[in-house]
Design a protein around this motif. Structure first.
Motif, mmCIF file in Angstrom:
data_model
loop_
_atom_site.group_PDB
_atom_site.id
_atom_site.type_symbol
_atom_site.label_atom_id
_atom_site.label_comp_id
_atom_site.label_asym_id
_atom_site.label_seq_id
_atom_site.Cartn_x
_atom_site.Cartn_y
_atom_site.Cartn_z
ATOM 1 N N GLY A 126 0.852 -1.180 0.000
ATOM 2 C CA GLY A 126 0.000 0.000 0.000
ATOM 3 C C GLY A 126 0.884 1.225 0.000
ATOM 4 N N THR A 127 0.829 2.025 -1.051
ATOM 5 C CA THR A 127 1.790 3.107 -1.166
ATOM 6 C C THR A 127 1.413 4.045 -2.299
ATOM 7 N N HIS A 128 2.172 5.139 -2.442
ATOM 8 C CA HIS A 128 1.978 6.108 -3.512
ATOM 9 C C HIS A 128 3.267 6.173 -4.335
ATOM 10 N N PHE A 129 3.147 5.969 -5.636
ATOM 11 C CA PHE A 129 4.341 6.006 -6.470
ATOM 12 C C PHE A 129 3.972 6.329 -7.911
ATOM 13 N N ASN A 130 4.964 6.761 -8.681
ATOM 14 C CA ASN A 130 4.790 7.100 -10.091
ATOM 15 C C ASN A 130 5.673 6.180 -10.923
ATOM 16 N N VAL A 131 5.133 5.712 -12.051
ATOM 17 C CA VAL A 131 5.895 4.863 -12.965
ATOM 18 C C VAL A 131 5.869 5.491 -14.347
ATOM 19 N N MET A 132 7.043 5.679 -14.942
ATOM 20 C CA MET A 132 7.149 6.185 -16.304
ATOM 21 C C MET A 132 7.823 5.108 -17.137
ATOM 22 N N ALA A 133 7.066 4.519 -18.078
ATOM 23 C CA ALA A 133 7.579 3.389 -18.855
ATOM 24 C C ALA A 133 7.179 3.518 -20.319
ATOM 25 N N TYR A 134 7.514 4.645 -20.920
ATOM 26 C CA TYR A 134 7.244 4.843 -22.342
ATOM 27 C C TYR A 134 8.260 4.081 -23.177
ATOM 28 N N LYS A 135 7.814 3.572 -24.309
ATOM 29 C CA LYS A 135 8.696 2.800 -25.174
ATOM 30 C C LYS A 135 9.820 3.649 -25.767
ATOM 31 N N ASP A 136 9.575 4.949 -25.954
ATOM 32 C CA ASP A 136 10.585 5.792 -26.592
ATOM 33 C C ASP A 136 11.517 6.483 -25.591
ATOM 34 N N GLU A 137 11.434 6.119 -24.320
ATOM 35 C CA GLU A 137 12.359 6.653 -23.330
ATOM 36 C C GLU A 137 13.456 5.623 -23.041
ATOM 37 N N LYS A 138 14.628 6.107 -22.665
ATOM 38 C CA LYS A 138 15.772 5.223 -22.452
ATOM 39 C C LYS A 138 15.600 4.342 -21.217
ATOM 40 N N SER A 139 14.876 4.850 -20.217
ATOM 41 C CA SER A 139 14.762 4.133 -18.954
ATOM 42 C C SER A 139 13.316 4.020 -18.510
ATOM 43 N N MET A 140 13.016 2.954 -17.787
ATOM 44 C CA MET A 140 11.789 2.905 -17.018
ATOM 45 C C MET A 140 12.110 3.538 -15.676
ATOM 46 N N VAL A 141 11.255 4.454 -15.218
ATOM 47 C CA VAL A 141 11.548 5.218 -14.011
ATOM 48 C C VAL A 141 10.399 5.048 -13.023
ATOM 49 N N ALA A 142 10.720 4.630 -11.802
ATOM 50 C CA ALA A 142 9.731 4.501 -10.735
ATOM 51 C C ALA A 142 10.140 5.414 -9.589
ATOM 52 N N THR A 143 9.213 6.268 -9.150
ATOM 53 C CA THR A 143 9.493 7.246 -8.099
ATOM 54 C C THR A 143 8.542 7.009 -6.933
#
Length: 388
Positions: free
Chosen positions: A256-273
């Motif tokens: 149970g938590t709050h977080f952001n995930v950025m996982a676009y195919k055209d970005e170099k990295s998957m980013v989880a904050t």
């Protein structure tokens, strides 16, 4: 003045708020006032003021087209947005100072207001609450055109709560096995965003060009969803059923938590904050457990660093914000939110930019910030050309 460059956006917000409400310490007040005076000295303006045309250009770039946000019924959100705009304006001015010092632009006293006529004549509105829900049955619902407040679907009721938000609610009716296995997909187009409350109460905000795949019912001993694009999660806690996000190069597990995930195919990295709680990131490069304020990057490696979480979730809170970002990264974000195609006409060095603006602002208002560093833009038929 350079002390201001190491402040995070959240620090700027707190400092400006303290200054405005009279609770700042003498040192904090002196810092704000000294920085302001130093900025004027750097511009070479004898009277200690920025030329009115440049000053207007700077602040109109931050404040243009945001009147609608002032109508929000949430007083705390309205105050937060007001403070954020002040902080964003400060970061824009800071970024101009960086260019004056390090990129050797022409003196401000000779600086002309950036010309964005070719863009403003064909201006582009910001994105909005638009999404399509594809049900397990294959039926497609364009949510922004849906007139009904609710739809019955198997053992669930789909409720359209507010603008840009739907909720899946269980009716408690028993489902046949086939329906238990049914998966749905919420998809946002270029220039779209949407919020969904999943069957377990988990809230998900979906950014532009994103797809969230989820079951009608979280059966079994776990909950898992699949993400392409970017989303912010507020996970409903259930210790008996861990929540997992499958996103491109990695798997994220939470209770149970709050977080952001950025996982676009055209970005170099998957980013989880991570903002609250704890999450575990798993990839072929190993595993990492994040604490609040940390960010995981998954590419050829798996790494973790401390970050300003305000930057990661600015989109969800109604702002476009970039801090020390390169132009190509910013342009990809502009493509997604404003539904334009970006073409680079000239070879541009990897300049970095800091600034912010309300997410509802028109495209021209955002480009004014970038044009202050001698980059020009031309817009024709939703094709945005970037040139020197």
């Amino acid at each position: 003045m350079l002390k201001g460059l190491i402040l995070k956006i959240s620090d700027l917000q707190r400092l400006i708020k303290k200054y405005n409400d009279g609770t700042a310490s003498p040192d904090e007040r002196r810092f704000v006032e000294t920085w302001y005076e130093d900025l004027h000295v750097d511009t070479g303006k004898a009277e200690g003021e920025l030329p009115s045309d440049l000053e207007n250009s700077i602040f109109s770039a931050v404040e243009a087209e945001i009147g609608d946000s002032e109508q929000t019924r949430n007083p705390s959100l309205r105050m937060a947005r007001t403070l954020f705009r002040i902080a964003a304006a400060v970061t824009v001015v800071i970024s101009i100072s960086i260019y004056l010092l390090f990129f050797r632009l022409a003196p401000v006293s000779n600086h002309t207001v950036p010309k964005v006529v070719s863009v403003t004549q064909n201006d582009v509105e910001a994105g909005g609450d638009r999404a399509t829900l594809t049900l397990g049955s294959g039926a497609r619902i364009i949510l922004n055109e849906l007139q009904q407040d609710s739809l019955n679907y198997g053992a669930s009721v789909i409720r359209k709560n507010e603008e840009g938000s739907i909720r899946f609610e269980s009716t408690g009716r028993l489902l046949p096995a086939a329906e238990l296995l049914a998966w749905n997909t919420l998809s946002t187009p270029t220039g779209g965003q949407y919020k969904i409350v999943l069957p377990d109460g988990t809230k998900v905000w979906l950014n532009a060009e994103s797809h969230l795949r989820f079951p009608t019912v979280f059966a079994g001993n776990e909950r898992h969803v699949e993400l392409v694009g970017e989303a912010y999660f507020e996970v409903s806690q259930d210790k008996s059923k861990p929540f997992r996000v499958i996103a491109d190069k990695a798997k994220i597990e939470v209770l149970g938590t709050h977080f952001n995930v950025m996982a676009y195919k055209d970005e170099k990295s998957m980013v989880a904050t991570l903002l609250e709680g704890s999450i575990k990131i798993s990839s072929k490069h190993g595993e990492k457990i994040l604490s609040p304020g940390q960010q995981a990057l998954v590419n050829q490696t798996l790494s973790v660093k401390e970050v300003d979480t305000d930057l990661a979730v600015a989109w969800k809170n109604g702002f476009t914000l970039f801090e020390n970002e390169d132009l190509r990264t910013i342009m990809r974000r502009i493509e997604r939110w404003y539904d334009v195609k970006v073409i680079f006409q000239d070879h541009l060095t990897e300049r970095r930019f800091t600034g912010g603006i309300d997410r509802k602002a028109k495209l021209s208002s955002l480009l004014k910030i970038l044009e202050l560093s001698d980059i020009q833009f031309e817009l024709n038929d939703r094709i945005l050309t970037v040139k020197k």
